[in-house]
Each structure stands twice: as C-alpha cells, then as structure tokens.
Scaffold this motif. Structure first.
Motif, mmCIF file in Angstrom:
data_model
loop_
_atom_site.group_PDB
_atom_site.id
_atom_site.type_symbol
_atom_site.label_atom_id
_atom_site.label_comp_id
_atom_site.label_asym_id
_atom_site.label_seq_id
_atom_site.Cartn_x
_atom_site.Cartn_y
_atom_site.Cartn_z
ATOM 1 N N LEU A 118 0.828 -1.204 0.000
ATOM 2 C CA LEU A 118 0.000 0.000 0.000
ATOM 3 C C LEU A 118 0.864 1.258 0.000
ATOM 4 O O LEU A 118 0.506 2.262 -0.638
ATOM 5 C CB LEU A 118 -0.937 -0.006 1.206
ATOM 6 N N VAL A 119 1.997 1.222 0.701
ATOM 7 C CA VAL A 119 2.935 2.340 0.661
ATOM 8 C C VAL A 119 3.489 2.506 -0.750
ATOM 9 O O VAL A 119 3.582 3.628 -1.276
ATOM 10 C CB VAL A 119 4.087 2.137 1.665
ATOM 11 N N ALA A 120 3.859 1.385 -1.379
ATOM 12 C CA ALA A 120 4.397 1.435 -2.743
ATOM 13 C C ALA A 120 3.368 2.004 -3.720
ATOM 14 O O ALA A 120 3.716 2.781 -4.624
ATOM 15 C CB ALA A 120 4.826 0.036 -3.183
ATOM 16 N N MET A 121 2.112 1.647 -3.545
ATOM 17 C CA MET A 121 1.055 2.163 -4.409
ATOM 18 C C MET A 121 0.866 3.664 -4.204
ATOM 19 O O MET A 121 0.610 4.408 -5.167
ATOM 20 C CB MET A 121 -0.250 1.408 -4.138
ATOM 21 N N ALA A 122 0.991 4.124 -2.972
ATOM 22 C CA ALA A 122 0.898 5.563 -2.695
ATOM 23 C C ALA A 122 2.063 6.303 -3.348
ATOM 24 O O ALA A 122 1.883 7.389 -3.923
ATOM 25 C CB ALA A 122 0.879 5.806 -1.189
ATOM 26 N N PHE A 123 3.256 5.714 -3.266
ATOM 27 C CA PHE A 123 4.423 6.329 -3.905
ATOM 28 C C PHE A 123 4.241 6.379 -5.413
ATOM 29 O O PHE A 123 4.604 7.371 -6.066
ATOM 30 C CB PHE A 123 5.682 5.538 -3.545
ATOM 31 N N ASP A 124 3.680 5.314 -5.988
ATOM 32 C CA ASP A 124 3.406 5.283 -7.428
ATOM 33 C C ASP A 124 2.471 6.421 -7.827
ATOM 34 O O ASP A 124 2.693 7.114 -8.823
ATOM 35 C CB ASP A 124 2.787 3.946 -7.806
ATOM 36 N N ARG A 125 1.405 6.651 -7.047
ATOM 37 C CA ARG A 125 0.477 7.745 -7.355
ATOM 38 C C ARG A 125 1.162 9.105 -7.211
ATOM 39 O O ARG A 125 0.899 10.026 -7.989
ATOM 40 C CB ARG A 125 -0.750 7.667 -6.443
ATOM 41 N N TYR A 126 2.047 9.221 -6.212
ATOM 42 C CA TYR A 126 2.769 10.481 -6.016
ATOM 43 C C TYR A 126 3.647 10.795 -7.231
ATOM 44 O O TYR A 126 3.618 11.919 -7.766
ATOM 45 C CB TYR A 126 3.625 10.406 -4.755
ATOM 46 N N VAL A 127 4.411 9.810 -7.692
ATOM 47 C CA VAL A 127 5.290 10.025 -8.843
ATOM 48 C C VAL A 127 4.468 10.291 -10.101
ATOM 49 O O VAL A 127 4.791 11.178 -10.902
ATOM 50 C CB VAL A 127 6.223 8.814 -9.054
ATOM 51 N N ALA A 128 3.384 9.531 -10.296
ATOM 52 C CA ALA A 128 2.560 9.677 -11.501
ATOM 53 C C ALA A 128 1.923 11.054 -11.589
ATOM 54 O O ALA A 128 1.757 11.597 -12.687
ATOM 55 C CB ALA A 128 1.480 8.599 -11.523
ATOM 56 N N ILE A 129 1.570 11.655 -10.454
ATOM 57 C CA ILE A 129 0.877 12.944 -10.459
ATOM 58 C C ILE A 129 1.851 14.109 -10.327
ATOM 59 O O ILE A 129 1.717 15.124 -11.019
ATOM 60 C CB ILE A 129 -0.163 12.987 -9.320
ATOM 61 N N CYS A 130 2.840 13.966 -9.459
ATOM 62 C CA CYS A 130 3.748 15.083 -9.181
ATOM 63 C C CYS A 130 4.963 15.127 -10.110
ATOM 64 O O CYS A 130 5.580 16.181 -10.278
ATOM 65 C CB CYS A 130 4.206 15.033 -7.727
ATOM 66 N N ASN A 131 5.312 13.998 -10.691
ATOM 67 C CA ASN A 131 6.473 13.959 -11.593
ATOM 68 C C ASN A 131 6.191 12.987 -12.735
ATOM 69 O O ASN A 131 6.905 11.995 -12.916
ATOM 70 C CB ASN A 131 7.717 13.532 -10.816
ATOM 71 N N PRO A 132 5.164 13.246 -13.531
ATOM 72 C CA PRO A 132 4.720 12.270 -14.528
ATOM 73 C C PRO A 132 5.750 11.954 -15.611
ATOM 74 O O PRO A 132 5.776 10.831 -16.120
ATOM 75 C CB PRO A 132 3.475 12.932 -15.132
ATOM 76 N N LEU A 133 6.595 12.920 -15.963
ATOM 77 C CA LEU A 133 7.572 12.694 -17.029
ATOM 78 C C LEU A 133 8.641 11.678 -16.628
ATOM 79 O O LEU A 133 9.255 11.041 -17.494
ATOM 80 C CB LEU A 133 8.234 14.017 -17.422
#
Length: 320
Positions: A118-133
C-alpha cells in the motif's frame, strides 16, 4: 502460582479455537456465509491477477502492485478460512501448537506485506501525479519487482520473532483462544509468565511498521494534494480519480486494523463479541472488497474484465 496448572511450551500440544459466542446453534448456517465470503475473495482476487497478467495495457506499476496485493489476499484467506469452516461445520476447534504458530506467522506477516505494498502504491500515485515525465524511468519493471521482494522480506523478517516469543512462554491449561484463528496478541494473554517482551515487541511492530507505513501514505497524499491544488479544477478531478481506489483500499485495511489493535490494547472490559467481530472484519472484509473497489472504480480494469468476458462469450461462434 502454585494453585495454577502450568504446562511448558514443550508439553503444550494444542489450543482450542472458538466460533461466535452465543451463536453456537447458528454455526452451521454462518459457515455458508463464510464459504460465500471465501469464494468471493478467491474469485475476485484471481480475476484481478489474471486480467493484469493477460492484458498488456495493464502492465504498469500501479496494476503490478495491485496484482501483488490480490495475491497476498488470496494467501491470507487460505491461511484462515478453511480452518474456520472446519470450526463452524464440523466443530473441529482444536489446532496444534505448532500449527497455531504457523498460522499466526502467516496472518501477521501477510498483513505487514500488504501494508508495504500500500505504501508502494501511494508512492506510485505520487510520482505519476507530481512527476509524470519521470514516472516510467523511476518505477521500472525491475524496480517494481524489487519493491515486491522487499515487501515479502520485510513482512517475514519483522514477524519472524513472534512465534519464537510465543514458544518460549509457559501456559496455563485454559488455552481456549478468543478467536477462530491464532493472533499473537490473543495467544500471549494465556501465558502464566511475564509477557512484557511480547507486548513491547508488538508495540514496536505497530509503531515501526504499520505506523510508519500509514505515515508515509499520509505524506504521499499530502504532497499529492499540495501539487494538485495548483492545477485547474478539471485536472484536479482527473488526478484525484486515479487515487480514489487506492484511498478506499487504504481505509479498508487500516480502519479495521486500528480498531482491532485498540480493542486488544484497551478493551479488556468490553464484550468479547466486539473483538471477534473486529478481528473477522480485519481479516475477511479487505480481501472481498479490494477487487470490487478496483473493479468498479478503475476504468481500465473494468474495461479489461468486460473485454475478457466478451471474448470468451463470442469464442464458441468460431466453430459454427
């Protein structure tokens, strides 16, 4: 202490599990409901794993983590429900001491693994939204696999001492447990010795593992919220829509966990039914609801499931 019958850990052979106090006459019918929950959990999570494996469009970090979570849910229900069905249908309430330790380790370690995912999934959403490139370059397939391996090793490592801490204790002969399965916080209370070490280690696990994980998840969504508030309203809705499924799964996991921990730590005078209900909700509800949440809330998974059913439905026409 002389008035107590005490047995050492070497002579203790079994514990007695219970169903639901006060509903013994309804156990046979409760088992059908439990069997339905079991089938729903297995079918739902197997469907998630199968769809993600077969659909190349879902070969992304978020869905790989979801497949890991589904696989862990399958392991969790298989470590608990078959024995529970034996209790409710056949009154097979005995569980050997070593089998109890194995079940305890499986339940607690899988829960810790799920928390890490669940932590990894939260990190994935953070990177996808805040640093998508940089999302694809940061969360490569190799990194995702390593995160999954870390989750397994971490969960197993922090929970491995629990069976050892239980096995070293002497027990009174009244070894009727408070649940339909073995939990560390339940089993240790039947010891006639000092359980301070068990209590302290349990608190260390809650703070350093589950507590840290929940804090990291909260931090990820705080950073996501801060970044999204700078965007237009339409973009905000689109960004939040990619997070809603994960937020629901986090709440489904952590709310029952916190409730169960509070009942065991501070609810000594409360009805035992409360602890039993919270324990069953904590272990049985997330494996059933997680596939539903992602199946309903995630458009890509929903479309892939519909495509798979449509493909299977039209396949017989090829032979006409």
């Amino acid at each position: 202490m002389s008035g107590l019958n005490i047995i050492s850990n070497t002579s203790l052979t079994m514990f007695i599990l219970i169903g639901i106090p006060g509903l013994e006459d309804a156990n046979f019918w409760i088992a059908f409901l439990l069997c339905f929950v079991y089938l729903m959990a297995i079918l739902g999570n197997c469907t998630i794993v199968f769809i993600i494996k077969m659909e190349s469009s879902l070969h992304e970090p978020m869905y790989f983590f979801l497949a890991m979570l589904a696989a862990l849910d399958i392991l969790l229900v298989n470590s608990v429900i078959p024995k529970m069905l034996g209790i409710f249908w056949f009154d097979a309430r005995e569980i050997s001491f070593n089998a109890c330790l194995v079940q305890m380790f499986c339940i607690h370690s899988i829960s810790a693994m799920e928390s890490t995912i669940l932590v990894a999934m939260a990190f994935d959403r953070y990177v996808a939204i805040c640093n998508p490139l940089r999302h694809k370059s940061i969360l490569t397939s190799s990194i995702v696999a390593k995160i999954g391996l870390v989750a397994v090793i971490r969960g197993a490592a922090i929970m491995a001492p629990l069976p050892c801490l239980i096995k070293r204790l002497p027990y009174c002969r009244a070894t009727v447990l408070s649940h339909s399965y073995c939990l560390h916080q339940d089993v240790m209370n039947f010891s006639c010795a000092d359980i301070s070490v068990n209590i302290i280690y349990g608190l260390i696990i809650i703070i350093s593992a589950m507590g840290l994980d929940s804090l990291l998840i909260f931090l990820s969504y705080f950073l996501i919220l801060r970044a999204v508030l700078r965007l237009s309203w339409e973009v905000r809705l689109k960004a939040f829509s990619t997070c809603i499924s994960h937020i629901c799964v986090v709440l489904i996991f952590y709310i029952p966990f916190i409730g169960l921990a509070m009942v065991h730590r501070f609810g000594k005078r409360s009805s035992p039914i409360i602890a039993i209900v919270m324990a069953n909700v904590y272990l049985l509800v997330p494996p059933v609801l997680n596939p539903m949440v992602y199946g309903i809330k995630t458009k890509q998974i929903r479309q892939s499931i519909m495509k798979a059913f449509h493909r299977n439905a039209t396949r017989p026409e090829l032979f006409h």
